[in-house]
Design an enzyme around this catalytic site. Structure first.
Site, PDB file in Angstrom:
ATOM      1  N   LYS A 179      -7.406 -28.047 -39.178  1.00 13.09           N
ATOM      2  CA  LYS A 179      -7.134 -27.498 -37.845  1.00 13.09           C
ATOM      3  C   LYS A 179      -8.450 -27.561 -37.073  1.00 13.09           C
ATOM      4  O   LYS A 179      -9.336 -26.739 -37.272  1.00 13.09           O
ATOM      5  CB  LYS A 179      -6.665 -26.035 -37.995  1.00 13.09           C
ATOM      6  CG  LYS A 179      -5.799 -25.507 -36.873  1.00 13.09           C
ATOM      7  CD  LYS A 179      -6.427 -25.483 -35.506  1.00 13.09           C
ATOM      8  CE  LYS A 179      -7.396 -24.329 -35.306  1.00 13.09           C
ATOM      9  NZ  LYS A 179      -8.088 -24.431 -33.981  1.00 13.09           N
ATOM     10  N   SER A 231     -17.429 -18.998 -36.090  1.00 15.35           N
ATOM     11  CA  SER A 231     -18.147 -17.755 -35.803  1.00 15.35           C
ATOM     12  C   SER A 231     -17.873 -16.689 -36.862  1.00 15.35           C
ATOM     13  O   SER A 231     -16.845 -16.719 -37.556  1.00 15.35           O
ATOM     14  CB  SER A 231     -17.726 -17.233 -34.425  1.00 15.35           C
ATOM     15  OG  SER A 231     -16.364 -16.868 -34.474  1.00 15.35           O
ATOM     16  N   GLU A 252     -18.585 -20.590 -43.714  1.00 16.60           N
ATOM     17  CA  GLU A 252     -19.879 -20.969 -43.116  1.00 16.60           C
ATOM     18  C   GLU A 252     -19.871 -20.416 -41.705  1.00 16.60           C
ATOM     19  O   GLU A 252     -19.271 -20.993 -40.814  1.00 16.60           O
ATOM     20  CB  GLU A 252     -20.038 -22.497 -43.103  1.00 16.60           C
ATOM     21  CG  GLU A 252     -20.081 -23.146 -44.466  1.00 16.60           C
ATOM     22  CD  GLU A 252     -21.396 -22.914 -45.204  1.00 16.60           C
ATOM     23  OE1 GLU A 252     -22.290 -22.237 -44.660  1.00 16.60           O
ATOM     24  OE2 GLU A 252     -21.514 -23.405 -46.330  1.00 16.60           O
ATOM     25  N   CYS A 286     -25.326 -24.654 -36.130  1.00 13.28           N
ATOM     26  CA  CYS A 286     -25.318 -23.392 -36.891  1.00 13.28           C
ATOM     27  C   CYS A 286     -26.696 -23.075 -37.427  1.00 13.28           C
ATOM     28  O   CYS A 286     -27.217 -21.987 -37.223  1.00 13.28           O
ATOM     29  CB  CYS A 286     -24.302 -23.479 -38.017  1.00 13.28           C
ATOM     30  SG  CYS A 286     -24.507 -24.929 -39.056  1.00 13.28           S
ATOM     31  N   GLU A 384     -26.970 -14.543 -31.462  1.00 11.56           N
ATOM     32  CA  GLU A 384     -27.004 -16.004 -31.636  1.00 11.56           C
ATOM     33  C   GLU A 384     -26.746 -16.674 -30.289  1.00 11.56           C
ATOM     34  O   GLU A 384     -25.680 -16.506 -29.709  1.00 11.56           O
ATOM     35  CB  GLU A 384     -25.916 -16.436 -32.632  1.00 11.56           C
ATOM     36  CG  GLU A 384     -25.944 -17.925 -32.886  1.00 11.56           C
ATOM     37  CD  GLU A 384     -24.757 -18.424 -33.725  1.00 11.56           C
ATOM     38  OE1 GLU A 384     -23.677 -17.810 -33.671  1.00 11.56           O
ATOM     39  OE2 GLU A 384     -24.933 -19.441 -34.403  1.00 11.56           O
TER      40      GLU A 384
HETATM   41  P1  NAD Z   1     -14.882 -20.054 -33.483  1.00 10.58           P
HETATM   42  O1  NAD Z   1     -14.945 -19.055 -34.585  1.00 10.58           O
HETATM   43  O2  NAD Z   1     -14.617 -19.577 -32.117  1.00 10.58           O
HETATM   44  O3  NAD Z   1     -13.772 -21.151 -33.790  1.00 10.58           O
HETATM   45  C1  NAD Z   1     -13.771 -21.895 -34.987  1.00 10.58           C
HETATM   46  C2  NAD Z   1     -12.346 -22.298 -35.330  1.00 10.58           C
HETATM   47  O4  NAD Z   1     -11.588 -21.148 -35.702  1.00 10.58           O
HETATM   48  C3  NAD Z   1     -11.581 -22.976 -34.209  1.00 10.58           C
HETATM   49  O5  NAD Z   1     -10.891 -24.078 -34.767  1.00 10.58           O
HETATM   50  C4  NAD Z   1     -10.614 -21.889 -33.744  1.00 10.58           C
HETATM   51  O6  NAD Z   1      -9.432 -22.387 -33.176  1.00 10.58           O
HETATM   52  C5  NAD Z   1     -10.313 -21.188 -35.050  1.00 10.58           C
HETATM   53  N1  NAD Z   1      -9.806 -19.821 -34.924  1.00 10.58           N
HETATM   54  C6  NAD Z   1     -10.015 -18.950 -33.909  1.00 10.58           C
HETATM   55  N2  NAD Z   1      -9.413 -17.764 -34.201  1.00 10.58           N
HETATM   56  C7  NAD Z   1      -8.829 -17.911 -35.414  1.00 10.58           C
HETATM   57  C8  NAD Z   1      -8.098 -17.041 -36.266  1.00 10.58           C
HETATM   58  N3  NAD Z   1      -7.818 -15.785 -35.917  1.00 10.58           N
HETATM   59  N4  NAD Z   1      -7.688 -17.507 -37.467  1.00 10.58           N
HETATM   60  C9  NAD Z   1      -7.970 -18.763 -37.847  1.00 10.58           C
HETATM   61  N5  NAD Z   1      -8.654 -19.634 -37.086  1.00 10.58           N
HETATM   62  C10 NAD Z   1      -9.082 -19.215 -35.879  1.00 10.58           C
HETATM   63  O7  NAD Z   1     -16.276 -20.853 -33.578  1.00 10.58           O
HETATM   64  P2  NAD Z   1     -16.836 -21.953 -32.577  1.00 10.58           P
HETATM   65  O8  NAD Z   1     -17.190 -21.263 -31.284  1.00 10.58           O
HETATM   66  O9  NAD Z   1     -15.947 -23.127 -32.549  1.00 10.58           O
HETATM   67  O10 NAD Z   1     -18.195 -22.393 -33.305  1.00 10.58           O
HETATM   68  C11 NAD Z   1     -19.429 -21.791 -33.052  1.00 10.58           C
HETATM   69  C12 NAD Z   1     -19.800 -20.840 -34.182  1.00 10.58           C
HETATM   70  O11 NAD Z   1     -19.693 -21.537 -35.425  1.00 10.58           O
HETATM   71  C13 NAD Z   1     -21.233 -20.368 -34.114  1.00 10.58           C
HETATM   72  O12 NAD Z   1     -21.288 -18.999 -34.440  1.00 10.58           O
HETATM   73  C14 NAD Z   1     -21.918 -21.175 -35.202  1.00 10.58           C
HETATM   74  O13 NAD Z   1     -23.085 -20.575 -35.727  1.00 10.58           O
HETATM   75  C15 NAD Z   1     -20.839 -21.303 -36.209  1.00 10.58           C
HETATM   76  N6  NAD Z   1     -21.090 -22.454 -37.084  1.00 10.58           N
HETATM   77  C16 NAD Z   1     -21.472 -22.232 -38.370  1.00 10.58           C
HETATM   78  C17 NAD Z   1     -21.771 -23.301 -39.197  1.00 10.58           C
HETATM   79  C18 NAD Z   1     -22.213 -23.102 -40.620  1.00 10.58           C
HETATM   80  O14 NAD Z   1     -22.273 -24.071 -41.373  1.00 10.58           O
HETATM   81  N7  NAD Z   1     -22.498 -21.880 -41.034  1.00 10.58           N
HETATM   82  C19 NAD Z   1     -21.659 -24.608 -38.705  1.00 10.58           C
HETATM   83  C20 NAD Z   1     -21.256 -24.795 -37.372  1.00 10.58           C
HETATM   84  C21 NAD Z   1     -20.968 -23.704 -36.571  1.00 10.58           C
END
Ligand code: NAD
Length: 480
Positions: A179, A231, A252, A286, A384
């Site tokens: 997804k 996130s 992650e 990230c 962040e």
């Molecule tokens: P996000 O959490 O907003 O979205 C990530 C995914 O989760 C999307 O596909 C979204 O549709 C889905 N999602 C949203 N609500 C959900 C729910 N209730 N249940 C299941 N899925 C759901 O994150 P983002 O804004 O796309 O990415 C940025 C964040 O990701 C930053 O905090 C960054 O640090 C983190 N990140 C971490 C890593 C790592 O390896 N630790 C890598 C890349 C990004």
């Protein structure tokens, strides 16, 4: 020529690839964050399609597992070949949808990393471990396939992070339903389209959609494990959604990585690595350097060297070969950066460069911004930022720097910068983070385990440890 040629597994160009993944009618427009132009359309049929994809993945899994490690290795290597054969088309589409430039550590680099991750993950050996073999007893530990793995991803490195999730999952005999982020679905659909020119039907599916689709995936009874990158707030929601079916999770999550520059570091020698540690993918990474702690003896020199670099790095539309920095991917992220820089300005911190976006341009461009003389509790330090704004904090003693570095709930990565490697390693051992780099930041390697501590998540990706996280451990024990 926009004709798909699945026989060779190649697509003529980005337009051909796009044509192969778009709905024939309807769908939602996806816009280029650099120009506001429509890149393409995505169909988002929702939860019913997700259920069908999971059912197909469940049906395909036993035959995929039965190919054994060698059979799956061969296909993962062919999948890497397919990426390389379509590299330019993939990079162009990624650049247009995500915003990152083709050049620098950006779109072409990301596509190259996908192929490299597949090949390296294919190459690992994972033998059964003999735990006990004495006095007439033996015990061996095996890693069996889990079943169907669900993968939920973010928008910053959509192709590469998808590959981090799917490569070990497939290698271990699982099938995968992904997804992608609602901001970058085309990149992941295109990647899967290319991979599926060599993978058997049902083994890898992508179902675009929003949080409702993600939530259903995280709670679906036929999903054995969820790989999630995104996130921390969404990670917590996924823990809740997965609880009723006791799913395995790799999370992650967000980071707020500290870099600690010791007094003996050479500012001119480290400046470029510091810069890219912080600003790779225009800060939307990230494990980017998000808080820089610099010893007072070399504080001014480090600030000066970084400012010089920041002013020289070209930012602009991704398809322009000259650029190495791009826009923020979306308006929400642009607004976060603008708010945090404003909070820093309001506190009296000193903006060394940047901080004034051009409001007349169509894209979400925010200039590289360096902020000095800022307090450690300022929101630009404590939250962040995930964008091109770096706070630089002055410290006097190493104890003080370590205490500030460890002062937050996040613990993804960190770095220590010094001319004395032994001293740097001593400081590194005191920092609470899943990875501490010495004289570099954020350099991930498919052979080296990667994961967070604290609220940056749990579970490991990459390397043989990463494979183990995609298997169901089974002990067989008895008389030898
Ligand atoms: P996000 O959490 O907003 O979205 C990530 C995914 O989760 C999307 O596909 C979204 O549709 C889905 N999602 C949203 N609500 C959900 C729910 N209730 N249940 C299941 N899925 C759901 O994150 P983002 O804004 O796309 O990415 C940025 C964040 O990701 C930053 O905090 C960054 O640090 C983190 N990140 C971490 C890593 C790592 O390896 N630790 C890598 C890349 C990004």
């Amino acid at each position: 020529m926009n004709v798909e040629s699945t026989k060779q597994g190649t697509f003529a160009d980005a337009a051909g690839l796009l044509a192969a993944i778009q709905p024939t009618a309807g769908g939602r427009d996806i816009k280029d964050p650099a120009t506001g132009e429509v890149v393409g359309r995505v169909a988002e049929p929702g939860v019913a399609e997700l259920d069908a994809a999971i059912e197909a993945a469940r049906a395909a899994q036993p035959a995929w597992a039965a190919r054994g490690h060698d059979g799956r290795r061969t296909l993962l290597n062919l999948a890497a070949d397919a990426i390389e054969a379509n590299a330019e088309a993939l990079a162009e589409l990624l650049s247009r949808e995500q915003g990152k430039p083709l050049n620098g550590p950006n779109a072409r680099f990301e596509v190259g990393a996908c192929a490299a991750w597949l090949r390296t993950t294919a190459s690992f050996e994972l033998e059964p471990e003999t735990i006990v073999e004495e006095d007439g007893t033996y015990a061996q530990l095996f890693y069996r396939p889990l079943g169907v793995v669900g993968a939920i991803g973010p928008w910053n490195w959509p192709m590469m992070i998808s590959t981090w999730q799917l490569a070990p999952a497939l290698r271990m005999g699982n099938t995968v339903v992904m997804k992608p982020s609602e901001y970058t679905p085309l990149s992941v659909l295109a990647l899967a389209k290319v991979l599926n020119t060599v993978l058997p039907a049902g083994v890898l599916a992508v179902v675009p959609g929003g949080p409702d689709v993600g939530k259903r995936l995280a709670g679906h009874p036929d999903i054995a494990k969820v790989m999630f990158t995104g996130s921390t707030a969404t990670g917590k929601a996924i823990i809740r959604s997965s609880a009723d079916t006791v799913k395995r999770l790799t999370l992650e999550l967000g980071g707020n990585d500290a870099g600690v520059v010791l007094s003996d570091a050479d500012p001119a020698a480290i400046a470029e690595d510091l810069f890219w540690g912080a600003f790779i993918n225009t800060g939307q990474t990230c494990a980017a350097l998000k808080r820089l702690y610099v010893h007072e003896d070399i504080y001014d020199q480090v600030c000066e060297a970084l400012t010089g670099l920041a002013r020289r790095m070209p930012m602009g539309v991704g398809l322009d070969e000259n650029n190495v920095l791009g826009p923020l991917q979306n308006k929400a992220q642009f607004d976060i950066i603008a708010r945090l820089v404003q909070a820093a300005k309001d506190s009296g911190a000193r903006v060394l460069t940047g901080g004034n976006p051009d409001e007349n341009q169509p894209g979400y461009f925010y200039p590289v911004t360096l902020v000095a003389d800022i307090d450690n509790d300022n929101p630009l330090v404590a939250e962040e930022q995930f964008g091109p704004a770096l706070p630089i904090i002055k410290y006097s003693t190493v104890d003080e720097a370590v205490q500030m570095a460890n002062g937050l709930d996040a613990g993804l990565g960190a770095s220590v910068w010094s001319s004395d490697t032994a001293k740097a390693r001593e400081v590194a051992a005191r920092i609470e983070a899943g990875t501490v780099w010495i004289n570099k930041h954020g350099a991930v390697d498919p052979r080296v385990p990667f994961g967070g501590v604290k609220q940056s998540g749990y579970g490991l990706e990459f390397g043989v440890e990463g494979l183990k996280h995609l298997g169901a451990p089974q002990v067989i024990t008895g008389a030898s």
